[in-house]
Design an enzyme around this catalytic site. Structure first.
Site, short mmCIF file in Angstrom:
data_model
loop_
_atom_site.label_atom_id
_atom_site.label_comp_id
_atom_site.label_asym_id
_atom_site.label_seq_id
_atom_site.Cartn_x
_atom_site.Cartn_y
_atom_site.Cartn_z
N GLU A 151 0.73 -1.19 -0.06
CA GLU A 151 0.12 0.00 0.06
C GLU A 151 0.77 1.21 0.21
O GLU A 151 0.67 2.29 -0.69
CB GLU A 151 -0.90 -0.04 1.37
CG GLU A 151 -1.88 1.26 1.29
CD GLU A 151 -2.60 1.14 2.32
OE1 GLU A 151 -3.01 0.52 2.92
OE2 GLU A 151 -2.78 2.80 2.97
N SER A 287 0.67 -9.05 8.33
CA SER A 287 -0.54 -7.84 8.45
C SER A 287 -0.18 -6.74 9.08
O SER A 287 0.01 -6.81 10.38
CB SER A 287 -1.84 -8.61 8.76
OG SER A 287 -2.75 -7.57 9.27
S1 SF4 Z 1 -8.15 -1.62 6.61
FE1 SF4 Z 1 -9.77 -2.44 5.15
S2 SF4 Z 1 -10.94 -0.66 4.73
FE2 SF4 Z 1 -9.16 -0.02 5.69
S3 SF4 Z 1 -8.15 0.64 4.04
FE3 SF4 Z 1 -7.23 -1.57 4.61
S4 SF4 Z 1 -8.62 -2.64 3.19
FE4 SF4 Z 1 -9.64 -0.55 2.99
#
Ligand code: SF4
Length: 381
Positions: A151, A287
């Protein structure tokens, strides 16, 4: 309306489980999984690739692999299958974290539409949009995130297409960056100190004059806030500003944390107000959002990070992931003899609820005299 973050008490008698008010799957993950499975259904006979792990959950990824889906990259962005081997007839799913503009272009150049099977979470896109707004107002974007996380790499790429961008991993790096803002450090050193974390052509002498902070949506909210407050203060002092004029140098970006990260973290603060003996946190070991929940718990009590009920080997032994050693370790006598035994349970945004249920059932199996789950459910009815 003020949200309630107090935990739910599941009182089984000798075992009391405090379940986080908010835990587990978020909108973005549910949406991504739904799209991925629909894509498989809609494309029989086609080769289906995922850019990298769909979400950081081993069970979900194993399910997809079983259905014939192939990962193109590992979670650090290392290529497993070369892009050159793709053809326009292949299907490529972009995971919830999103991807970089360079990868989108590679797919488009091959004739694979990058938007057709794109499961990028809208909350991640919100950060990209916010970065774009900042860029339009000539601010440099500071991304608080893990530089190798999918990300953060995607957010960095989208921000860097519009404005100078730099990544800080933590407060130590924010403090280091501040020294270039104040001029305490030589501009030449940034290249080495932040290698691989700034956009091409980054000019320390002018690109740190106006900044705004956005974050990887799964960072610890309190960490992002602290980094943002710190850099704001640095700008206030350096440019002799006050709250009314700070926007001349520091963009207000308070709203780039995702709701799920916020709620899951706030629910852990709610859990930690109890007098529990230990915490069990369920989720994938890579995670980000889950590891932050573990960090919060670790500060107060023994915390065991597991990715399935099987990791609870017996009433004595648990095999759990040590965030600091970055490996699984076995702890013996993890269940103290306290009566009743109080255990906090939560899970990350990429963890199916069924795994939490399995963990609770496994713990119950060590207490023969406890109420059954069915009896407990009927007491809530
Ligand atoms: S934790 Fe879930 S809702 Fe939040 S940005 Fe990541 S994928 Fe999207």
């Amino acid at each position: 309306m003020k949200k309630d973050f107090s935990p739910t008490l599941l009182d089984f008698g000798p075992l009391q489980i405090y379940l986080a008010r908010h835990f587990g799957f978020c909108y973005g993950v549910e949406n991504a999984i739904e799209i991925a499975f629909k894509t498989i259904e809609e494309n029989p006979g086609k080769r289906i690739f995922l850019l990298s792990e769909m979400i950081h959950n081993p069970q979900v990824n194993a399910d997809l692999l079983e259905k014939g889906v192939v990962f193109l990259q590992d979670t650090r962005g290392q290529q497993v299958i070369p892009f050159e081997s793709l053809t326009k007839d292949d299907v490529v799913i972009i995971p919830a974290f999103g991807t970089t503009l360079a990868i989108e272009k590679k797919l488009e150049d091959t004739g694979i539409p990058s938007h057709k099977y794109n499961t990028t979470c809208p909350f991640v896109e919100k950060v990209w949009n916010r970065s774009e707004q900042i860029a339009k107002n000539n601010y440099t974007v500071v991304v608080h995130g893990k530089p190798t996380h999918e990300e953060t790499r995607a957010t960095f790429s989208h921000a860097a297409a519009n404005t100078p961008t730099i990544i800080v991993n933590d407060m130590a790096e924010a403090i280091a960056l501040a020294k270039y803002i104040t001029g305490e450090k030589n501009a030449m050193d940034l290249e080495k100190e932040f290698a691989g974390k700034f956009s091409e052509g980054f000019d320390v002498t002018k690109d740190l004059e106006r900044i705004g902070v956005v974050n990887q949506t799964t960072m610890l909210a309190s960490d992002t806030q602290a980094i943002s407050d710190f850099l704001k203060q640095v700008m206030l002092e350096k440019y002799k500003l006050d709250p009314a004029t700070i926007e001349e140098r520091f963009a207000d970006t308070r709203d780039t944390l995702c709701y799920a990260t916020n709620d899951n973290q706030s629910a852990v603060y709610g859990l930690l107000e109890t007098d529990a003996d230990l915490a069990i946190i369920v989720g994938g070991y890579n995670s980000s959002n889950t590891s932050h929940l573990v960090e919060l718990c670790e500060e107060k009590l023994p915390a065991y990070f597991i990715n399935s009920a099987e990791k609870i080997i017996s009433a004595e032994n648990i095999s759990h992931y040590d965030l600091h050693k970055k490996q699984e370790i076995i702890t013996t006598n993890f269940l103290p003899a306290t009566k009743p035994l109080k255990i906090l349970i939560t899970s990350g945004a990429s963890c199916p609820d069924a795994l939490v249920e399995e963990v609770i059932n496994k713990l119950l199996s060590f207490f023969p005299a406890v109420k059954t789950s069915a009896a407990l459910i009927s007491s809530f009815a």
